[in-house]
Design an enzyme around this catalytic site. Structure first.
Site, PDB file in Angstrom:
ATOM      1  N   THR A  64       0.688  -1.422  -0.010  1.00 40.73           N
ATOM      2  CA  THR A  64       0.091   0.078  -0.003  1.00 40.73           C
ATOM      3  C   THR A  64       0.898   1.221   0.004  1.00 40.73           C
ATOM      4  OG1 THR A  64      -1.795  -1.148   1.232  1.00 40.73           O
ATOM      5  CG2 THR A  64      -1.751   1.238   1.108  1.00 40.73           C
ATOM      6  N   TRP A 107       2.581   1.710  -3.254  1.00 39.44           N
ATOM      7  CA  TRP A 107       1.753   1.918  -4.272  1.00 39.44           C
ATOM      8  C   TRP A 107       1.432   3.404  -4.386  1.00 39.44           C
ATOM      9  CZ3 TRP A 107      -3.172   4.413  -4.535  1.00 39.44           C
ATOM     10  CH2 TRP A 107      -3.761   4.459  -5.546  1.00 39.44           C
ATOM     11  N   HIS A 108       1.765   4.246  -3.393  1.00 40.60           N
ATOM     12  CA  HIS A 108       1.505   5.751  -3.259  1.00 40.60           C
ATOM     13  C   HIS A 108       2.545   6.451  -4.111  1.00 40.60           C
ATOM     14  CE1 HIS A 108      -1.910   4.837  -0.566  1.00 40.60           C
ATOM     15  NE2 HIS A 108      -2.305   6.062  -0.967  1.00 40.60           N
ATOM     16  N   GLY A 109       3.710   5.788  -4.201  1.00 40.62           N
ATOM     17  CA  GLY A 109       4.720   6.390  -4.880  1.00 40.62           C
ATOM     18  C   GLY A 109       6.052   5.542  -4.597  1.00 40.62           C
ATOM     19  N   PHE A 138       0.026   9.232  -8.429  1.00 39.78           N
ATOM     20  CA  PHE A 138       0.170   8.021  -7.709  1.00 39.78           C
ATOM     21  C   PHE A 138      -0.535   6.671  -8.677  1.00 39.78           C
ATOM     22  CE2 PHE A 138      -0.190  11.401  -4.520  1.00 39.78           C
ATOM     23  CZ  PHE A 138       1.268  11.170  -3.866  1.00 39.78           C
TER      24      PHE A 138
END
Lengths: 436, 472
Positions: free
Chosen positions: B321, B324-326, B472
């Site tokens: 998680t 995944w955001h960056g 993102f």
């Protein structure tokens, strides 16, 4: 929350707190009122779509506004080529174009200001909105530019004095420097003092003694609201008069009393630069006053006019002088600007590289070179009573002022700048040319 | 293109909605596909091909997953794996390649230094969202949660669906499967969609952008004239910005969907009223949480397995998680930070929190979330540490200075608005008025359209319109 089974991520299929059930409830409510809400649903849809479609069509139908002095830098339709499109340049410029050319742009700009004011934000687009009084806010002006400009002025002054040319450097305050008493009390004069202390420091380092017009006008501002225009960043003729008294004394002359002038109100709907930035359309316009005196028509003003801006204008002729084209007229005022947005430009016709003002007389008069920004324009009616004037704007005429003074019979030099110009860019750098 | 722009509202949306309703029902998915590709291509003309690639890959993989589902599990699984590999390869290259290579190059080995980094390859907008969506299609087919979509235009419409294309919500295929085949078009849904859209637009433009401008202002000050108050105010404004930015964007997507007959699930449910971190994550970016639960956590065994495995699963999910955001370490830390608190709550804290007065657990949650945003916003960890120390009085010019005080004071009313807007109160008031009678409903409609006009004003006179979840 009565949470028993705690997971790292939302547990499946358990409707405890759940956006969906809430959203569903709302939508079910809306759908359950189906028959009862027909009117409002149609109203909502039609109004919204009408707004969007009408402005979508107007955007293409209404012709683009060209670049004018009143709204400088309006984007025009961006260039479309394969390259600009594929690089994304076209689409990003198109967005700016759309904002600049949007139908009823001024209405929307005003609406935003209303909205910001309604949220008690006191500031819109970096402009304090204090009733009708609008003040540009800049907490941290650029000190590097200040340093370059003031040191250049110092070098120039020292070099000129060595050659026997008297130089007076006069620096004026921005509105936030002078009218800090009108700003919110916890904001006050902190940032103004900061930048002026910095100026003092730089001036002392370069052995420049300057005339601090911020202090003069700030003192007067304590019980005088009329020193600067409410809607513009410039000082009024009255404010300029107070500055003139200081300047002319410093130059060794005797100022005329304010009674010696006939004050003539030429417009009362001047909406200036600060007003445009603030978008506060509800504020009232400013009054522009001319300080007239007998014989102020008997002056000849020559404005350098490379682009032919003044061609064909009533009262103007054109001549060649020193290999450049000049527009020539009588007096200091170009009244056509009173009918345009930028009414302050009616003082000597706005910013130009060189503007020469001579009295139509045979008597010997000294010539004062004024190296300046636009704050000097409303000083002209006062200074012209004492000197023939040559006004130079270094932004458009970045030549050596030492050479110019020597070759053009200049007796004295006035450097006239306000803090905004001093911190905006390194405009005064060319003063260093030839001033070792 | 982003929704909160003049070109979207007065050019793209006006044209698309007109064409959409002008064509007969059976052509509407095709129209959606075409206008969505235009929507995407507007900002990233070349990257449209990645999108087309993604459509074709999953159309084929999904087809085989469906064909062999009953007869040949092995082949069906191969189709799923192929889909995951092909999607993650694209995501991996554009999003993580440079990050991985530059980190590997910290090891002083010659062959590592020789690897090109492609640092100037731009991340395609929304790639994290649509690759996940397309993968979910093949997986749902394989699991029997959805039927194979034979019509490539309809499938393409699902993948490219412009409302949620670039910032979610992440719509799982099983949730829109039926809607792609047939969906209602009526004035109730349309009007409801308009209201939801305008609500989202207002959140984005009036709240998120204004809060973001303050954050940027205080952030810039922290480099030169740092103050304690400025640092705290800045971070709080950022917390508001990211919530209203992202949830506003989700609302706009949901609203646009409703106008065209789609029902997307809610993506945010007042996360800032949470009384625990567990609850926060049930309310924040719900569609992403769901995705990771359905397609990562549960396949790993979820919580129906040995205890150590369950903890492993939780940690894996939160690592992913975060990442995944960056592609940056701070996001990984951010994921682990939340993982830590979730595990603590799971172990014992939750029981305590339930016994505490609710304002205490509420403050606890907000503080944890606020420092979470601190981790999230500073990709440069060094700058983040400097900022954090400023919040606690290190390296500042003072507690406050006149400009900071002024900016805080003049924004107090605005902050009050932000706080109220973070709670369900406005929605409740809306219910109340809406239920009352026809006149009230008409007034609400006019108010909604008035807000649209106000938002337009901000777009016309704006120099500041960032978009946080763009990348993102």
């Amino acid at each position: 929350m009565e949470e028993k089974n705690v997971d790292a991520v939302p547990a499946p299929k358990k409707k405890r707190i759940d956006g969906d059930s809430e959203a569903d409830r709302l939508l079910e409510l809306q759908l359950s009122l189906k028959d009862k809400s027909k009117v409002s649903n149609w109203l909502c849809s039609i109004l919204a779509m009408a707004f969007i479609f009408i402005f979508a069509i107007l955007f293409w139908v209404v012709p683009d506004r060209e670049y004018t002095s009143e709204e400088s830098g309006l984007k025009m339709f961006p260039e479309f080529t394969r390259e600009t499109f594929l690089s994304g340049e076209f689409t990003s410029e198109f967005g700016e174009y759309m904002a600049d050319q949007f139908p009823a742009r001024k209405f929307f700009v005003g609406l935003k200001a209303v909205s910001e004011t309604a949220q008690l934000k006191q500031v819109n687009n970096d402009t304090f909105i204090i009733g009708d009084f609008l003040v540009a806010r800049n907490d941290y002006p650029n000190e590097d530019f200040l340093n370059i400009n003031v040191s250049s002025a110092a070098k120039f002054e020292n070099a000129a004095e060595k050659k026997g040319i008297d130089v007076v450097a006069a620096f004026a305050g921005r509105k936030m420097d002078v009218y800090d008493n009108k700003l919110p009390s916890y904001y006050g004069s902190y940032y103004s003092d900061r930048i002026w202390n910095k100026l003092d420091e730089i001036a002392a380092g370069g052995e420049l003694s300057y005339l601090n017009l911020r202090n003069t006008l700030r003192e007067a501002a304590k019980n005088d609201d009329g020193l600067y225009y409410d809607s513009d960043h410039h000082w009024t003729s009255h404010g300029a008069y107070l500055a003139y008294v200081e300047i002319i004394t410093e130059l060794g002359g005797t100022p005329y009393a304010e009674d010696d002038f006939r004050i003539e109100t030429v417009t009362d709907d001047f909406y200036g630069t600060t007003w445009s930035a603030a978008g506060a359309k509800w504020t009232k316009g400013d009054t522009i006053e001319y300080y007239r005196f007998d014989g102020d028509e008997d002056y000849t003003m020559k404005i350098i006019d490379k682009s032919g801006e003044f061609e064909g204008l009533e009262g103007f002729t054109h001549i060649e002088e020193d290999g450049a084209k000049y527009a020539v007229c009588n007096g200091f005022y170009v009244e056509k600007f009173l009918n345009e947005k930028d009414k302050y430009a009616s003082f000597i016709g706005g910013n130009h590289g060189i503007t020469k003002i001579t009295k139509n007389t045979d008597e010997e008069r000294e010539t004062l070179l004024v190296v300046k920004d636009s704050f000097a324009h409303s000083l002209v009616p006062f200074l012209a009573r004492h000197y023939d004037l040559v006004l130079v704007d270094l932004r458009y005429y970045p030549a050596s002022m030492l050479r110019y003074a020597e070759t053009n019979d200049i007796d004295k030099v006035l450097l006239m700048y306000n803090m905004e110009t001093l911190t905006e860019a390194a405009y005064l750098k060319s003063l260093q040319i030839g001033a070792k | 293109m982003v929704f909160s722009s003049l070109e979207f509202l007065f050019l793209y949306f006006a044209a698309s909605i007109f064409i959409y309703f002008a064509v007969p029902l059976q052509l509407r998915n095709f129209v959606l596909l075409i206008v969505s590709l235009v929507f995407y291509g507007w900002g990233e003309p070349l990257y449209v091909f990645i999108m087309v690639y993604s459509i074709i890959v999953d159309y084929i993989c999904g087809y085989f997953a469906g064909k062999y589902r009953e007869t040949n599990k092995k082949k069906a699984r191969a189709a799923v794996i192929a889909s995951a590999m092909l999607n993650l390869a694209v995501l991996g290259f554009f999003k993580y390649y440079t990050f991985i290579v530059t980190n590997l190059q910290l090891i002083p080995l010659d062959f590592l230094q020789a690897i090109p980094t492609f640092a100037d390859v731009e991340l395609p907008i929304g790639i994290s969202f649509y690759t996940f969506q397309t993968m979910s299609y093949t997986i749902d087919i394989y699991r029997g949660d959805a039927k194979v979509q034979k019509n490539i235009a309809s499938f393409g419409a699902y993948v490219t669906l412009f409302p949620q294309l670039i910032a979610g919500p992440i719509v799982r295929y099983q949730d829109v499967d039926d809607q792609l085949r047939s969906r209602p078009h009526n004035i109730e849904l349309f009007a409801s969609g308009i209201r939801t859209f305008i609500c989202g637009l207002s959140k984005k433009i009036l709240l998120a952008n204004a809060a973001g401008a303050m954050w940027d202002h205080f952030r810039a000050l922290s480099d030169t004239n740092a103050t304690v108050l400025g640092a705290w105010a800045g971070l709080i404004f950022y917390a508001f910005q990211i919530y209203f930015d992202f949830s506003g964007y989700s609302d706009m997507a949901i609203g646009l969907g409703k106008m065209m007959g789609f029902r997307f699930k809610e993506n945010f449910f007042y996360p800032y009223v949470s009384k625990s971190i567990t609850e926060f994550w049930r309310r924040w970016h719900i569609s992403m949480g769901t995705w990771f639960r359905e397609y990562v956590y549960i396949p790993l065994g979820g919580n129906r397995c040995a205890k150590w495995k369950m903890y492993r699963n939780i940690i894996v999910v939160w690592l992913v998680t975060g990442f995944w955001h960056g592609a940056s370490w701070n996001y990984v830390l951010w994921g682990l930070y939340y993982c830590l608190f979730l595990l603590i709550e799971k172990a014992f804290l939750m029981k305590w929190l339930e016994k505490l007065p609710s304002f205490v657990s509420h403050i606890y949650s907000l503080v944890i979330v606020l420092f979470g945003w601190w981790l999230f916003v500073f990709e440069d960890l060094g700058a983040g540490v400097t900022f954090l120390s400023q919040m606690f009085g290190q390296g500042v010019v003072g507690f406050t200075d006149p400009g900071v005080t002024f900016d805080v004071v003049r924004n107090l009313f605005f902050v009050a608005v932000l706080c109220v807007a973070s709670t369900p109160l406005p929605r409740k008031i809306f219910y109340k008025i809406y239920e009352k009678n026809q006149i009230c409903r008409c007034v609400l409609s006019v108010v909604a359209v008035f807000m649209l006009v106000v938002c337009t004003a901000y777009l016309v006179d704006s120099s500041y319109n960032p978009f946080l979840y763009f990348r993102f």
